[in-house]
Motif scaffolding. Structure first.
Motif, PDB file in Angstrom:
ATOM      1  N   GLY A 128       0.819  -1.191   0.000  1.00  0.00           N
ATOM      2  CA  GLY A 128       0.000   0.000   0.000  1.00  0.00           C
ATOM      3  C   GLY A 128       0.860   1.251   0.000  1.00  0.00           C
ATOM      4  O   GLY A 128       2.095   1.185  -0.089  1.00  0.00           O
ATOM      5  N   ASP A 129       0.201   2.375   0.091  1.00  0.00           N
ATOM      6  CA  ASP A 129       0.868   3.660   0.153  1.00  0.00           C
ATOM      7  C   ASP A 129       1.145   3.978   1.619  1.00  0.00           C
ATOM      8  O   ASP A 129       0.223   4.273   2.383  1.00  0.00           O
ATOM      9  N   GLU A 130       2.401   3.912   2.012  1.00  0.00           N
ATOM     10  CA  GLU A 130       2.746   3.992   3.437  1.00  0.00           C
ATOM     11  C   GLU A 130       2.316   5.314   4.062  1.00  0.00           C
ATOM     12  O   GLU A 130       1.827   5.349   5.199  1.00  0.00           O
ATOM     13  N   TYR A 131       2.481   6.428   3.323  1.00  0.00           N
ATOM     14  CA  TYR A 131       2.120   7.722   3.909  1.00  0.00           C
ATOM     15  C   TYR A 131       0.634   7.801   4.227  1.00  0.00           C
ATOM     16  O   TYR A 131       0.250   8.162   5.346  1.00  0.00           O
ATOM     17  N   SER A 132      -0.219   7.473   3.255  1.00  0.00           N
ATOM     18  CA  SER A 132      -1.653   7.598   3.492  1.00  0.00           C
ATOM     19  C   SER A 132      -2.139   6.610   4.549  1.00  0.00           C
ATOM     20  O   SER A 132      -3.015   6.936   5.360  1.00  0.00           O
ATOM     21  N   ILE A 133      -1.549   5.414   4.577  1.00  0.00           N
ATOM     22  CA  ILE A 133      -1.937   4.445   5.603  1.00  0.00           C
ATOM     23  C   ILE A 133      -1.513   4.936   6.985  1.00  0.00           C
ATOM     24  O   ILE A 133      -2.259   4.801   7.960  1.00  0.00           O
ATOM     25  N   SER A 134      -0.334   5.532   7.084  1.00  0.00           N
ATOM     26  CA  SER A 134       0.103   6.067   8.382  1.00  0.00           C
ATOM     27  C   SER A 134      -0.841   7.177   8.839  1.00  0.00           C
ATOM     28  O   SER A 134      -1.153   7.287  10.029  1.00  0.00           O
ATOM     29  N   GLN A 135      -1.318   7.999   7.889  1.00  0.00           N
ATOM     30  CA  GLN A 135      -2.239   9.074   8.239  1.00  0.00           C
ATOM     31  C   GLN A 135      -3.591   8.535   8.705  1.00  0.00           C
ATOM     32  O   GLN A 135      -4.261   9.161   9.533  1.00  0.00           O
ATOM     33  N   VAL A 136      -4.001   7.386   8.189  1.00  0.00           N
ATOM     34  CA  VAL A 136      -5.225   6.738   8.674  1.00  0.00           C
ATOM     35  C   VAL A 136      -5.122   6.496  10.169  1.00  0.00           C
ATOM     36  O   VAL A 136      -6.008   6.864  10.955  1.00  0.00           O
ATOM     37  N   PHE A 137      -3.994   5.924  10.591  1.00  0.00           N
ATOM     38  CA  PHE A 137      -3.856   5.559  12.002  1.00  0.00           C
ATOM     39  C   PHE A 137      -3.448   6.735  12.880  1.00  0.00           C
ATOM     40  O   PHE A 137      -3.773   6.751  14.067  1.00  0.00           O
ATOM     41  N   VAL A 138      -2.778   7.730  12.314  1.00  0.00           N
ATOM     42  CA  VAL A 138      -2.527   8.965  13.063  1.00  0.00           C
ATOM     43  C   VAL A 138      -3.854   9.576  13.481  1.00  0.00           C
ATOM     44  O   VAL A 138      -4.050   9.976  14.636  1.00  0.00           O
ATOM     45  N   ASN A 139      -4.792   9.657  12.540  1.00  0.00           N
ATOM     46  CA  ASN A 139      -6.097  10.252  12.834  1.00  0.00           C
ATOM     47  C   ASN A 139      -6.914   9.403  13.795  1.00  0.00           C
ATOM     48  O   ASN A 139      -7.542   9.933  14.726  1.00  0.00           O
ATOM     49  N   LEU A 140      -6.913   8.087  13.607  1.00  0.00           N
ATOM     50  CA  LEU A 140      -7.704   7.214  14.487  1.00  0.00           C
ATOM     51  C   LEU A 140      -7.158   7.220  15.908  1.00  0.00           C
ATOM     52  O   LEU A 140      -7.920   7.291  16.885  1.00  0.00           O
ATOM     53  N   ILE A 141      -5.837   7.143  16.053  1.00  0.00           N
ATOM     54  CA  ILE A 141      -5.238   7.146  17.391  1.00  0.00           C
ATOM     55  C   ILE A 141      -5.403   8.521  18.041  1.00  0.00           C
ATOM     56  O   ILE A 141      -5.704   8.624  19.232  1.00  0.00           O
ATOM     57  N   ASP A 142      -5.233   9.572  17.246  1.00  0.00           N
ATOM     58  CA  ASP A 142      -5.393  10.926  17.775  1.00  0.00           C
ATOM     59  C   ASP A 142      -6.801  11.131  18.312  1.00  0.00           C
ATOM     60  O   ASP A 142      -6.986  11.704  19.392  1.00  0.00           O
ATOM     61  N   ASN A 143      -7.803  10.661  17.584  1.00  0.00           N
ATOM     62  CA  ASN A 143      -9.190  10.771  18.059  1.00  0.00           C
ATOM     63  C   ASN A 143      -9.409   9.968  19.327  1.00  0.00           C
ATOM     64  O   ASN A 143     -10.078  10.417  20.265  1.00  0.00           O
ATOM     65  N   ALA A 144      -8.840   8.760  19.366  1.00  0.00           N
ATOM     66  CA  ALA A 144      -8.995   7.914  20.552  1.00  0.00           C
ATOM     67  C   ALA A 144      -8.399   8.600  21.779  1.00  0.00           C
ATOM     68  O   ALA A 144      -9.005   8.597  22.861  1.00  0.00           O
ATOM     69  N   VAL A 145      -7.228   9.202  21.613  1.00  0.00           N
ATOM     70  CA  VAL A 145      -6.587   9.903  22.724  1.00  0.00           C
ATOM     71  C   VAL A 145      -7.396  11.133  23.125  1.00  0.00           C
ATOM     72  O   VAL A 145      -7.607  11.407  24.313  1.00  0.00           O
ATOM     73  N   LYS A 146      -7.868  11.873  22.133  1.00  0.00           N
ATOM     74  CA  LYS A 146      -8.598  13.115  22.393  1.00  0.00           C
ATOM     75  C   LYS A 146      -9.897  12.858  23.157  1.00  0.00           C
ATOM     76  O   LYS A 146     -10.237  13.600  24.086  1.00  0.00           O
ATOM     77  N   TYR A 147     -10.615  11.808  22.789  1.00  0.00           N
ATOM     78  CA  TYR A 147     -11.944  11.583  23.337  1.00  0.00           C
ATOM     79  C   TYR A 147     -11.980  10.582  24.492  1.00  0.00           C
ATOM     80  O   TYR A 147     -13.053  10.176  24.922  1.00  0.00           O
ATOM     81  N   THR A 148     -10.809  10.167  24.971  1.00  0.00           N
ATOM     82  CA  THR A 148     -10.753   9.222  26.088  1.00  0.00           C
ATOM     83  C   THR A 148     -10.059   9.888  27.272  1.00  0.00           C
ATOM     84  O   THR A 148      -8.869  10.196  27.215  1.00  0.00           O
TER      85      THR A 148
END
Length: 218
Positions: free
Chosen positions: A103-123
């Motif tokens: 896959g495209d490493e940059y876009s995949i990394s951004q998927v998980f940056v956003n998901l983890i960032d949201n998890a941290v923000k809302y927990t």
């Protein structure tokens, strides 16, 4: 926009260092707020630029094989210091040996940056779990689960729409611009990955990203 922001952060850092640890509590808090606000602006700029690339069709993915586990481990290190400031544990587990994907490493990394960032923000308390596993069809599945505020059932159908936010106006408690999850969905589509979400208000949220190993990216 990025250039003047970098100037502000650089001079703020210089001023903070010039105090040599002798600043009072109020002054230290000012520097913390400047740093936090600057990071938020830079993140917003990145989201807008990335979204523009997707909408105009100018984003060019670079498809290659890379280690998903190593990428996630590096991301977790970046978020660890933020998590430690809360009553939250960040847990990572991998139940498979082969963690490579195409896959495209940059876009995949951004998927998980956003998901983890949201998890941290809302927990605010409890735990955040990141799990690498496979399903019955041997597709690699990454789970990002939290015990945060959760999402209402009524809003779930809008969660991947641009500028969509469950809380709006002056009453909302959390910062955000509604671009992150829309970009996540677009990046998943680029990499032939499926994303799903389950959530319950006041209980937590679970995102699953499934990489279809038999799918052709182009």
């Amino acid at each position: 926009i990025r250039t003047p922001i970098n100037v502000i952060t650089s001079f703020a850092s210089y001023l903070e260092e010039s105090f040599n640890g002798n600043s009072d509590t109020d002054t230290s808090e000012c520097f913390t707020i400047i740093n936090s606000a600057s990071k938020r602006i830079i993140r917003t700029i990145d989201l807008i630029l990335n979204t523009a690339e997707i909408q105009t069709g100018t984003y060019e993915p670079i498809i290659k094989e890379f280690d998903l586990k190593r990428m996630l481990e590096n991301l977790i290190i970046e978020f660890q210091s933020i998590v430690e400031e809360k009553d939250v544990s960040l847990q990572f587990s991998c139940d498979i040996k082969d963690t490579y994907v195409f896959g495209d490493e940059y876009s995949i990394s951004q998927v998980f940056v956003n998901l983890i960032d949201n998890a941290v923000k809302y927990t605010e308390k409890g735990r955040i779990e990141i799990i690498i596993d496979i399903d019955e069809q041997s597709n690699k599945v990454i789970t990002v689960a939290d015990t945060g505020i959760g999402i209402s059932g009524e809003y779930l159908e809008n969660i991947f729409k641009p500028f969509s936010q469950e809380e709006r106006g002056y009453s909302r408690k959390f910062e955000g611009n509604g671009l992150g999850l829309a970009l996540v969905k677009n990046y998943c589509d680029i990499n032939n990955a499926e994303i799903s979400v389950e959530s319950e208000k006041g209980v937590g949220t679970t995102f699953k990203v499934k990489f279809l190993h038999k799918a052709q990216l182009f």
